[in-house]
Write a protein that holds these residues in place. Structure first.
Motif, PDB file in Angstrom:
ATOM      1  N   TYR A 133       0.820  -1.219   0.000  1.00 54.45           N
ATOM      2  CA  TYR A 133       0.000   0.000   0.000  1.00 54.45           C
ATOM      3  C   TYR A 133       0.850   1.263   0.000  1.00 54.45           C
ATOM      4  CZ  TYR A 133      -4.215  -2.760   0.580  1.00 54.45           C
ATOM      5  OH  TYR A 133      -5.247  -3.645   0.366  1.00 54.45           O
ATOM      6  N   GLY A 134       2.053   1.145   0.595  1.00 55.87           N
ATOM      7  CA  GLY A 134       2.975   2.290   0.539  1.00 55.87           C
ATOM      8  C   GLY A 134       3.399   2.592  -0.890  1.00 55.87           C
ATOM      9  N   THR A 135       3.545   1.525  -1.693  1.00 54.74           N
ATOM     10  CA  THR A 135       3.877   1.697  -3.114  1.00 54.74           C
ATOM     11  C   THR A 135       2.786   2.475  -3.829  1.00 54.74           C
ATOM     12  OG1 THR A 135       5.175  -0.348  -3.200  1.00 54.74           O
ATOM     13  CG2 THR A 135       4.300   0.471  -5.288  1.00 54.74           C
ATOM     14  N   LYS A 136       1.520   2.127  -3.551  1.00 52.11           N
ATOM     15  CA  LYS A 136       0.404   2.837  -4.177  1.00 52.11           C
ATOM     16  C   LYS A 136       0.381   4.309  -3.784  1.00 52.11           C
ATOM     17  CE  LYS A 136      -2.706  -1.122  -4.683  1.00 52.11           C
ATOM     18  NZ  LYS A 136      -4.051  -1.674  -4.360  1.00 52.11           N
ATOM     19  N   ILE A 137       0.644   4.567  -2.491  1.00 52.01           N
ATOM     20  CA  ILE A 137       0.659   5.961  -2.025  1.00 52.01           C
ATOM     21  C   ILE A 137       1.792   6.736  -2.684  1.00 52.01           C
ATOM     22  CG2 ILE A 137       1.004   7.445  -0.005  1.00 52.01           C
ATOM     23  CD1 ILE A 137      -0.331   5.206   1.664  1.00 52.01           C
ATOM     24  N   LEU A 138       2.976   6.112  -2.750  1.00 53.40           N
ATOM     25  CA  LEU A 138       4.132   6.770  -3.361  1.00 53.40           C
ATOM     26  C   LEU A 138       3.885   7.036  -4.856  1.00 53.40           C
ATOM     27  CD1 LEU A 138       6.968   7.844  -2.929  1.00 53.40           C
ATOM     28  CD2 LEU A 138       7.863   5.557  -3.413  1.00 53.40           C
ATOM     29  N   LEU A 139       3.272   6.071  -5.539  1.00 52.53           N
ATOM     30  CA  LEU A 139       2.949   6.252  -6.960  1.00 52.53           C
ATOM     31  C   LEU A 139       1.965   7.407  -7.144  1.00 52.53           C
ATOM     32  CD1 LEU A 139       2.567   2.576  -8.258  1.00 52.53           C
ATOM     33  CD2 LEU A 139       4.302   4.246  -8.939  1.00 52.53           C
ATOM     34  N   HIS A 140       1.012   7.511  -6.231  1.00 51.69           N
ATOM     35  CA  HIS A 140       0.038   8.612  -6.300  1.00 51.69           C
ATOM     36  C   HIS A 140       0.739   9.959  -6.142  1.00 51.69           C
ATOM     37  CE1 HIS A 140      -3.746  10.765  -5.816  1.00 51.69           C
ATOM     38  NE2 HIS A 140      -3.252  11.301  -4.709  1.00 51.69           N
ATOM     39  N   ILE A 141       1.687  10.020  -5.195  1.00 52.20           N
ATOM     40  CA  ILE A 141       2.424  11.274  -4.964  1.00 52.20           C
ATOM     41  C   ILE A 141       3.273  11.637  -6.190  1.00 52.20           C
ATOM     42  CG2 ILE A 141       4.222  12.370  -3.566  1.00 52.20           C
ATOM     43  CD1 ILE A 141       3.206  10.665  -1.196  1.00 52.20           C
ATOM     44  N   ILE A 142       3.987  10.638  -6.734  1.00 56.13           N
ATOM     45  CA  ILE A 142       4.827  10.874  -7.910  1.00 56.13           C
ATOM     46  C   ILE A 142       3.988  11.339  -9.096  1.00 56.13           C
ATOM     47  CG2 ILE A 142       6.297   9.739  -9.626  1.00 56.13           C
ATOM     48  CD1 ILE A 142       7.342   7.945  -7.370  1.00 56.13           C
ATOM     49  N   THR A 143       2.835  10.679  -9.303  1.00 55.57           N
ATOM     50  CA  THR A 143       1.941  11.052 -10.408  1.00 55.57           C
ATOM     51  C   THR A 143       1.442  12.476 -10.243  1.00 55.57           C
ATOM     52  OG1 THR A 143       1.208   8.747 -10.615  1.00 55.57           O
ATOM     53  CG2 THR A 143      -0.177  10.439 -11.627  1.00 55.57           C
ATOM     54  N   LYS A 144       1.068  12.834  -9.029  1.00 59.56           N
ATOM     55  CA  LYS A 144       0.566  14.180  -8.760  1.00 59.56           C
ATOM     56  C   LYS A 144       1.647  15.226  -9.025  1.00 59.56           C
ATOM     57  CE  LYS A 144      -2.256  16.563  -5.315  1.00 59.56           C
ATOM     58  NZ  LYS A 144      -2.842  16.478  -3.945  1.00 59.56           N
ATOM     59  N   MET A 145       2.880  14.933  -8.621  1.00 65.09           N
ATOM     60  CA  MET A 145       3.988  15.874  -8.842  1.00 65.09           C
ATOM     61  C   MET A 145       4.276  16.048 -10.328  1.00 65.09           C
ATOM     62  SD  MET A 145       6.562  14.664  -5.777  1.00 65.09           S
ATOM     63  CE  MET A 145       7.916  15.659  -6.392  1.00 65.09           C
ATOM     64  N   MET A 146       4.246  14.928 -11.083  1.00 63.54           N
ATOM     65  CA  MET A 146       4.524  15.016 -12.518  1.00 63.54           C
ATOM     66  C   MET A 146       3.422  15.773 -13.255  1.00 63.54           C
ATOM     67  SD  MET A 146       6.396  11.452 -13.680  1.00 63.54           S
ATOM     68  CE  MET A 146       5.128  10.351 -13.072  1.00 63.54           C
ATOM     69  N   LYS A 147       2.171  15.577 -12.825  1.00 63.44           N
ATOM     70  CA  LYS A 147       1.070  16.304 -13.460  1.00 63.44           C
ATOM     71  C   LYS A 147       1.183  17.801 -13.208  1.00 63.44           C
ATOM     72  CE  LYS A 147      -2.430  12.660 -13.649  1.00 63.44           C
ATOM     73  NZ  LYS A 147      -3.741  12.173 -13.142  1.00 63.44           N
ATOM     74  N   LYS A 148       1.617  18.173 -11.993  1.00 62.95           N
ATOM     75  CA  LYS A 148       1.818  19.586 -11.692  1.00 62.95           C
ATOM     76  C   LYS A 148       2.939  20.184 -12.528  1.00 62.95           C
ATOM     77  CE  LYS A 148       0.065  19.918  -6.959  1.00 62.95           C
ATOM     78  NZ  LYS A 148       0.416  20.227  -5.539  1.00 62.95           N
ATOM     79  N   SER A 149       3.915  19.348 -12.900  1.00 64.30           N
ATOM     80  CA  SER A 149       5.042  19.806 -13.719  1.00 64.30           C
ATOM     81  C   SER A 149       4.736  19.737 -15.216  1.00 64.30           C
ATOM     82  CB  SER A 149       6.285  18.963 -13.409  1.00 64.30           C
ATOM     83  OG  SER A 149       6.618  19.040 -12.043  1.00 64.30           O
TER      84      SER A 149
END
Length: 271
Positions: free
Chosen positions: A31-47
Motif C-alpha cells: 500500500y505504501g507503493t500505491k501511495i508513493l505512486l500517487h504522490i509521484i503522479t501528482k507531482m509530474m502532473k503539476k510539472s
C-alpha cells in the motif's frame, strides 16, 4: 525434556513472529507503493509532464518497488536475500540476452519518451502511414490513421527511421495550385483567389498569403498559392479553398481547363 520443548516453542514463536513481521512488511510495502505512486503522479502532473511519460514512469516505479517489497518479505522469512538476488541477477542476464531485440525496443521507447520528437495526439507520417499518436508503450508506438486503422510500430524501427511530425509547430502553410485556361483573365483569377483567402476565417493574415503564376503548361496557366493557418485547421482550410475557389471561378467566368484532344481527319481522293 523441558529444555527441548522450550527451544521448540521459541523456534516456532520466532517463525510465527517472522511470518507476522513479513506480512506486516508486505501490507505496508504494497500500500505504501500505491501511495508513493500517487504522490509521484501528482507531482509530474503539476510539472506538466506528458501523460505518456507519466504512465511509463509509473509502470517502471511500480514494478521496481514491488520487487523490493517481495525481496524484503522473503528476507524477513529467513531466506538468504544474497542468494536470491544472485539468482535473479543471473536469470535477468539470461533473459536480457534472449530478448536483445525487445530490449532495443525498450531503450528506443525511453529515448522517444524523453527526447519527445512527438507526443500523444501529434499527427505524424512514417513510412506509408499518416495518423495521430495514440500511445507510446515500452516496445511499440500505436498510431491511429484518419480512416481509423491502428498501426503498431516497433519503437526500435521508429527511433531509427525518418518521420514527419505535422503537429510540431503551431502553424502550417497550405500549398496549392490552380490551373486556369489560357483565354482566362489571369489577374482576375489571382484577385478571386486572394479574396477567397481573405474571407476565410482560418487563413492567417500574417505571414502574407502568396498568389502568383507558377507554371505554363501545354493546356493551362498554373497559379500557385501559399497561405498559413493554425496546424489544427490545415485540412479544413485546404478543402474549403478547393471548393470555394472553384465556385468563385465559375461565378466570375474564369475557366478551369480540362484535357482535350483535337482530331484532324484528312480525306484523300484516289483516282
Amino acid at each position: 525434556m523441558s529444555d527441548a520443548i522450550n527451544k521448540m516453542i521459541d523456534k516456532y514463536t520466532n517463525v510465527g513472529m517472522n511470518i507476522i513481521d513479513a506480512l506486516f512488511i508486505f501490507i505496508i510495502g504494497w500500500y505504501g507503493t500505491k501511495i508513493l505512486l500517487h504522490i509521484i503522479t501528482k507531482m509530474m502532473k503539476k510539472s506538466n509532464v506528458d501523460p505518456i511519460v507519466i504512465n511509463f514512469v509509473k509502470s517502471i516505479v511500480n514494478v521496481g518497488l514491488k520487487i523490493i517489497v517481495v525481496i524484503t518479505v522473503i528476507g524477513q522469512l529467513g531466506v538468504s536475500v544474497t542468494s536470491l538476488v544472485a539468482v535473479l541477477t543471473t536469470a535477468g542476464a539470461a533473459i536480457v540476452l534472449g530478448l536483445q531485440d525487445s530490449m532495443k525496443g525498450v531503450v528506443s521507447g525511453i529515448i522517444i519518451l524523453f527526447a519527445k520528437p512527438f507526443v500523444k495526439g501529434d499527427t505524424i507520417e512514417v513510412g506509408n502511414y499518416v495518423g495521430k499518436i495514440q500511445e507510446i508503450q515500452l516496445l511499440y508506438t500505436i498510431l491511429m490513421t484518419f480512416d481509423n486503422k491502428m498501426v503498431v510500430i516497433p519503437n526500435n524501427e521508429l527511433a531509427s527511421s525518418t518521420f514527419v511530425n505535422y503537429s510540431h509547430e503551431d502553424i502550417r502553410r497550405v500549398d496549392m495550385s490552380m490551373d486556369v485556361h489560357y483565354d482566362s483573365d489571369v489577374e482576375l483569377a489571382k484577385k478571386i483567389i486572394l479574396r477567397v483567402i481573405d474571407e476565410h476565417p482560418y487563413a492567417l493574415k500574417e505571414p502574407i498569403p502568396y498568389v502568383r503564376v507558377s507554371e505554363y503548361k501545354d493546356h493551362a496557366i498554373t497559379i500557385g498559392l501559399r497561405v498559413w493557418t493554425k496546424t489544427e485547421n490545415y485540412y479544413d482550410l485546404k478543402d474549403d479553398l478547393l471548393e470555394q475557389i472553384k465556385y468563385a471561378f465559375d461565378k466570375e467566368g474564369v475557366q478551369i481547363p480540362y484535357q482535350q484532344f483535337d482530331i484532324h481527319v484528312h480525306h484523300t481522293n484516289n483516282s
